[in-house]
Design an enzyme around this catalytic site. Structure first.
Site, PDB file in Angstrom:
ATOM      1  N   LYS A 129     -42.066 -43.106  21.053  1.00 24.20           N
ATOM      2  CA  LYS A 129     -43.315 -43.334  21.812  1.00 24.20           C
ATOM      3  C   LYS A 129     -43.248 -42.509  23.083  1.00 24.20           C
ATOM      4  CE  LYS A 129     -47.112 -45.873  21.706  1.00 24.20           C
ATOM      5  NZ  LYS A 129     -47.924 -46.357  20.582  1.00 24.20           N
ATOM      6  N   ASP A 169     -52.745 -43.019  21.579  1.00 24.70           N
ATOM      7  CA  ASP A 169     -52.595 -44.448  21.915  1.00 24.70           C
ATOM      8  C   ASP A 169     -53.616 -44.667  23.039  1.00 24.70           C
ATOM      9  OD1 ASP A 169     -50.746 -46.953  21.487  1.00 24.70           O
ATOM     10  OD2 ASP A 169     -50.865 -46.783  23.651  1.00 24.70           O
TER      11      ASP A 169
END
Ligand code: NDP
Length: 448
Positions: A129, A169
């Protein structure tokens, strides 16, 4: 306390000290370790080889400076992150978040969750991430572009089709992926479409990727409801947020016959007793990038609230699709009192541990994010497959693949929960099912 419980408690204690000031990361690890105790008790093999310690320590963490120039010719500096958590199953895969709240602990919690989520999809992808504390809100198109170009100027050397494949995201949608991809292509001097997912449809993107997380969350909810002999047809649904995940969760829930009675953003929430006009919502949020109050100004029968909470509404189903820890213990009590029987997390870790406990005590069927929102990353992996074979699939075919993947994730979580005598506990089921695949791969690959 059993020996295993003591070992896990002492390991968690060490983790708190080694990762001080990262409460979201602690929270995500605590939930997984709680589920894993049951596995470790049953199968001691997983307690060996430093497996749990290795699993909780990222393989690599990259932190970098992102300087850019705003429209007034002022130099601004943000911080960029990429946490490459675990690549036992495949290249690191996980989104980039641009939001002022981003820090290392938040990226680590998201990266850690991503390991198990990606494993659950059944596709060959590891967990990672990244992101930045840059806030795209209120920035001009040129500012967003210059920021993305500067961010990629450092990130590009760390990513690649077989190494690490970022996606979107919070705060990173199609526009940002476009700017990031353009800069990657320029620096690498090659059109390596498999390096990022969420791309535009004419340059390597996949149909259904935009819809995937929201649709997938609703497919998962549908499975949870079927398991209790119910369906979304005629149900009332609350969806928090109004970004990518929320919009497509609303669209699919209404397609399946539900009425979505409310949605929100960080400025407040909107009550929609007669359902949501999805095309208007898309126009307000996706095209015009306005606040949710603009939706209310342009339609009948909806009201905007900047006090209280969206969780005050009555419904059968709640889908938190905004951000972490947005749904606390008191909210959960209110939802239960107002009739909610199903909760599925479109966002990552939106429910606090207190809220989860309230749902457990009240037999609310609960779909944790790492299972319920896995449709986004699964469809990203389908985008990678299309890129690798230089093919593009139809909407219906790709949606069918997504639907099957979500049904399989539900089945796996359900069966694993039963196997460990925790029937209906999809947190335990998904944590254990996701863990075992990664753990077996790590053990097979030696101590690295
Ligand atoms: P977007 O940026 O498209 O939308 C985020 C939404 O959540 C916006 O409505 C935003 O409101 C709201 N929001 C964000 N932060 C807060 C906050 N602190 N308080 C209240 N509302 C807030 O992001 P996504 O829809 O992509 O992501 C939403 C969640 O889903 C995140 O948890 C993400 O990690 C998760 N997720 C996303 C996937 C994807 O494919 N996009 C895949 C899997 C999970 P505002 O505009 O006012 O900030």
């Amino acid at each position: 306390m059993t020996n295993i419980e003591q070992e896990v408690a002492s390991y968690y204690d060490k983790l708190l000290k080694r990762n001080a000031g990262e409460p979201e990361f602690h929270q995500a690890v605590a939930e997984v370790l709680d589920s894993l105790k049951i596995v470790l008790e049953k199968d001691n093999y997983y307690a060996d080889y430093g497996l749990i310690e290795r699993l909780c320590e990222p393989e690599r963490q990259i932190i970098f400076r992102v300087p850019w120039t705003d429209d007034n010719n002022q130099v601004r500096v943000n911080r960029g992150f990429r946490v490459q958590f675990n690549s036992a199953l495949g290249p690191y895969k996980g989104g980039l978040r641009f939001h002022p709240s981003v820090n290392l602990g938040i990226i680590k919690f998201l990266g850690f969750e991503q390991i198990f989520k990606n494993s659950l999809t059944g596709l060959p992808i590891g967990g990672g991430k990244g992101g930045s504390d840059f806030d795209p809100k209120g920035k001009s198109e040129g500012e967003v572009m210059r920021f993305c170009q500067s961010f990629m100027t450092e990130l590009w050397r760390h990513i690649g089709e077989y190494r690490d494949v970022p996606a979107g995201d919070i705060g990173v949608g199609g526009r940002e992926i476009g700017f990031l991809f353009g800069q990657y292509r320029r620096l690498a001097n090659q059109h390596e479409s498999g390096v990022l997912t969420g791309k535009g449809l004419t340059w390597g993107g996949s149909l259904v990727r935009t819809e995937a997380t929201g649709y997938g969350c609703v497919y998962f909810t549908d499975e949870m409801m079927k398991a209790r002999g119910e369906s979304l047809d005629g149900a009332k649904v609350i969806v928090s947020g109004s970004g990518n995940v929320a919009i497509y969760a609303i669209e699919k829930a209404q397609e399946l016959g539900a009425t979505v009675v409310g949605f929100s953003d960080s400025s407040g929430w909107v009550e929609t007793p007669n359902g949501v006009d999805v095309e208007l919502l898309k126009d307000v949020k996706e095209n015009r990038r306005e606040r949710v109050s603009a939706y209310v100004d342009e339609t009948q029968g909806a009201s905007f609230h900047d006090a209280g909470s969206i969780w005050d509404l009555s419904a059968d189903v709640a889908l938190p699709c905004a951000t972490q820890n947005e749904l606390g213990g008191e909210h959960a009590k209110k939802l239960v009192a107002n009739g909610v029987k199903y909760v599925a997390e479109g966002a990552n870790m939106p429910s606090t541990p207190e809220a989860v406990e309230v749902f457990r005590e009240n037999k609310v069927s609960f779909g944790p994010g790492k299972a319920a929102n896995a449709g986004g990353v699964a469809t990203s992996a389908l985008e990678m497959q299309q890129n690798a074979s230089r093919d593009s699939w139809t909407f219906d075919y790709t949606d069918g693949r997504l639907h099957t993947i979500m049904s399989n994730i539900f089945k796996m979580s359900d069966e694993t929960a039963k196997e460990y005598d925790r029937e209906g506990d999809y947190i335990v089921g998904s944590n254990i099912a996701g863990f075992k695949k990664v753990a077996d791969a790590m053990l097979a690959q030696g101590v690295i």
